[in-house]
Design a protein around this motif. Structure first.
Motif, mmCIF file in Angstrom:
data_model
loop_
_atom_site.group_PDB
_atom_site.id
_atom_site.type_symbol
_atom_site.label_atom_id
_atom_site.label_comp_id
_atom_site.label_asym_id
_atom_site.label_seq_id
_atom_site.Cartn_x
_atom_site.Cartn_y
_atom_site.Cartn_z
ATOM 1 N N ASN A 152 19.241 24.731 19.118
ATOM 2 C CA ASN A 152 19.442 23.848 19.993
ATOM 3 C C ASN A 152 18.112 23.825 21.092
ATOM 4 N N PRO A 177 16.599 20.077 18.817
ATOM 5 C CA PRO A 177 17.346 19.465 17.792
ATOM 6 C C PRO A 177 16.627 18.338 16.720
ATOM 7 N N ILE A 204 34.692 26.328 17.237
ATOM 8 C CA ILE A 204 35.337 27.286 17.612
ATOM 9 C C ILE A 204 36.823 27.280 16.949
ATOM 10 N N LEU A 224 35.979 20.125 11.485
ATOM 11 C CA LEU A 224 34.408 20.273 11.686
ATOM 12 C C LEU A 224 34.122 19.991 12.961
ATOM 13 N N PRO A 265 31.357 21.301 15.272
ATOM 14 C CA PRO A 265 30.135 22.436 15.448
ATOM 15 C C PRO A 265 29.566 22.004 16.855
ATOM 16 N N ILE A 266 29.236 23.177 17.438
ATOM 17 C CA ILE A 266 28.622 23.233 18.834
ATOM 18 C C ILE A 266 27.163 23.688 18.908
ATOM 19 N N SER A 267 26.568 23.509 17.757
ATOM 20 C CA SER A 267 25.225 23.854 17.846
ATOM 21 C C SER A 267 24.630 22.993 16.863
ATOM 22 N N SER A 268 23.234 22.526 17.030
ATOM 23 C CA SER A 268 22.556 21.572 16.367
ATOM 24 C C SER A 268 22.406 22.127 14.880
ATOM 25 N N ILE A 302 25.714 21.095 13.143
ATOM 26 C CA ILE A 302 25.781 19.541 13.301
ATOM 27 C C ILE A 302 24.988 19.071 12.035
ATOM 28 N N VAL A 303 23.951 19.643 11.851
ATOM 29 C CA VAL A 303 22.826 19.182 10.817
ATOM 30 C C VAL A 303 23.402 19.661 9.511
ATOM 31 N N SER A 336 26.310 31.378 25.471
ATOM 32 C CA SER A 336 27.384 30.361 25.398
ATOM 33 C C SER A 336 27.682 29.532 24.027
ATOM 34 N N PHE A 337 26.563 29.744 23.199
ATOM 35 C CA PHE A 337 26.878 29.271 21.698
ATOM 36 C C PHE A 337 27.660 30.080 20.912
ATOM 37 N N VAL A 339 19.696 11.879 20.396
ATOM 38 C CA VAL A 339 19.542 12.910 20.729
ATOM 39 C C VAL A 339 18.755 13.036 21.855
ATOM 40 N N ASN A 345 29.117 14.743 17.238
ATOM 41 C CA ASN A 345 28.974 16.104 17.522
ATOM 42 C C ASN A 345 27.793 16.716 18.369
ATOM 43 N N TYR A 346 26.860 15.736 18.630
ATOM 44 C CA TYR A 346 25.660 16.224 19.711
ATOM 45 C C TYR A 346 26.483 16.020 21.039
ATOM 46 N N MET A 393 28.778 18.849 21.951
ATOM 47 C CA MET A 393 28.036 20.120 21.991
ATOM 48 C C MET A 393 27.439 19.872 23.423
ATOM 49 N N LEU A 411 28.384 22.571 26.071
ATOM 50 C CA LEU A 411 27.174 23.722 26.417
ATOM 51 C C LEU A 411 26.569 23.246 28.069
#
Lengths: 311, 311
Positions: A80, A83, A121, A133, A135-138, A141-142, A268-269, B95, B148-149, B152, B156
């Motif tokens: 993050n 990104p 989560i 799916l 995702p809450i992090s880059s 996501i990637v 937090s992540f 992003v 998704n970004y 996120m 966050l």
């Protein structure tokens, strides 16, 4: 059969290389540098290069029948911070790899995705592959985007991708940079007499898989005529405090060793709990994890002790 | 309230600009060029620039309270030709936009995603927002990654994104490049006496939304204190052959007009049927589409006739 093993000098890659050699599969490793803890393997071909260099990758693909892609320029905890670098280093290089595979008619790829980040989560416990799916992090996501490009190539051009959504691998040859892999990091720091920090109260739960079990799964996936997404974990949860207790147990009798982690505020992540449902991989690959957490931590500690003495 | 409207000179953007002005909301448009079919609007501020130029975007964000992001450098049918360009032009710029919004503490964004591509081949009819995201085009994969970004940033950093997964918009001011928008393309080509082609047998079904209804939804989303993903369609399906019949009906009495489409082989990336479930948007925004396909095609044909005569 000859395999291009991208990231074959990394922690997981080194075990996959061992496993491929044992199966009599010819291996060409593509990586940025040689293994840090071992000499080059005698029966393996090494090509040093950068995955973002299309010409180098294309050359390395010459004459191979399949690809195992384990390389990543980022880890979940730092992705993050930048990104855009994550997208350029990992997503774009993967898309180019798929284009080159199509051009050279290489159909089979095993790709290491991330069971700890693609689901976000989790709303179920354990988490199966059909879980949404979010995702809450880059990093996650990637990984999802790369999985989707592989599915698209499957749908449009007949690629046979197997995506392995790995949980938390640990074991011998895990680095000690301290940014990924709590077990390796804690054992290394303890062996060197350095303090150990834990983010949060130690209650977060992860699915730790012994690296050789994960390597066995990579090779089982490679040699099976199927495609799709598979969770790749132990199927069992362990809290950070469970890990702390086990590390305390293996290090307790060592003279001069003092393992006493310091607890710091949570991040937090960090997702509270991720345990993977691995029934699909068990069924389709007739695979099962063999090394439990007690034995795995003992083996890892033996390796850390030996290696840190030799430093 | 002042809004930065990215892509405000495009087909959808021009209607969103009208709608914002009618609501008394101050508008600054950021786009690469002015509208092709109208003079600049008197009460709107125009900034010409490129979304991939971070400095230009940052300057354009000065003093605004919210962002509506409608711009895209690709369309579904061509995105697979160069996925890397798709990633660079759309994903990385989005992003960077989110990073700048965080830096300047702008929380609200309405983003136009794609209900026709993010779900892949739907397994339910109609498709609700919770349907799994299995895109099989680069366009859809990049839209999912951008969504998704945004999620996120919400998780966050407290961003309030509203993602509108639009179906197939049509109506006045849709271009006639012929790469996106079957209704506009067919009407334009017919008005000019050019032939019309249909990929496949005309049985594929889409959810066509009149552009002003979509613009109303964008503004309703902007002025509501919520966040999340919403389908943005008519909620009704129409086949390509239905469209052909309606175009035949509106053009039948025109002197010198001959509408006679030629059927060509189907395209591998065309999903057979996508109709969106729009109950979530209806409920949360107290919004409903007002213009049905018959009226919408009549209005669009009137505009095409007038505009093509003025050419």
């Amino acid at each position: 059969m000859k395999v291009l093993l991208i990231g074959g000098c990394g922690f997981i890659g080194s075990h996959v290389a061992d496993c491929l050699v044992e199966h009599g599969i010819a291996v060409r490793i593509f990586d940025r540098r040689l293994e840090p803890f071992r000499d080059p393997l005698p029966r393996v071909e090494y090509v040093m290069g950068d995955l973002t260099d299309t010409a180098q990758v294309f050359e390395a693909m010459s004459g191979v029948d399949a690809v195992i892609h384990l390389a990543s320029t980022t880890v979940p905890s730092t992705s993050n911070l930048d990104p855009v670098a994550d997208i350029k280093g990992n997503l774009i290089s993967a898309v180019r790899l798929l284009e080159m595979m199509r051009a050279t008619d290489i159909r089979k790829i095993v790709y290491l995705s991330s069971g700890g980040t693609v689901y976000g989560i989790p709303t179920t416990d354990p988490v199966a592959e059909a879980h949404p799916l979010n995702p809450i992090s880059s990093y996650g996501i990637v990984k999802v985007a790369i999985e989707n490009y592989m599915q698209m190539e499957n749908h449009l051009h007949g690629l046979q991708p197997i995506v392995l959504r790995a949980s938390n691998p640990y074991g011998p040859r895990q680095g000690h940079g301290g940014i990924q892999g709590i077990i390796g990091t804690h054992l290394w720091r303890t062996a060197r007499g350095e303090g150990v920090e834990i983010w949060g109260d130690g209650s977060i739960v992860r699915d730790f898989i012994y690296v050789r079990d994960l390597a066995d799964l990579c090779v089982a996936a490679l040699t099976t005529d199927t495609s799709g997404c598979y969770n790749a974990g132990s199927g069992a949860g362990a809290s950070i405090n469970d890990i702390v207790d086990r590390i305390r147990a293996v290090t307790a009798d060592e003279p001069g060793i003092n393992f006493d982690p310091v607890y710091k505020p949570g991040r937090s992540f960090d997702v509270p709990r991720v345990v993977l449902d691995i029934s699909k991989a068990r069924r389709d690959f007739r695979w099962a994890p063999k090394v439990d957490l007690k034995e795995g931590i003992e083996r890892t500690w033996e390796w850390v002790k030996q290696t840190s003495r030799a430093d």
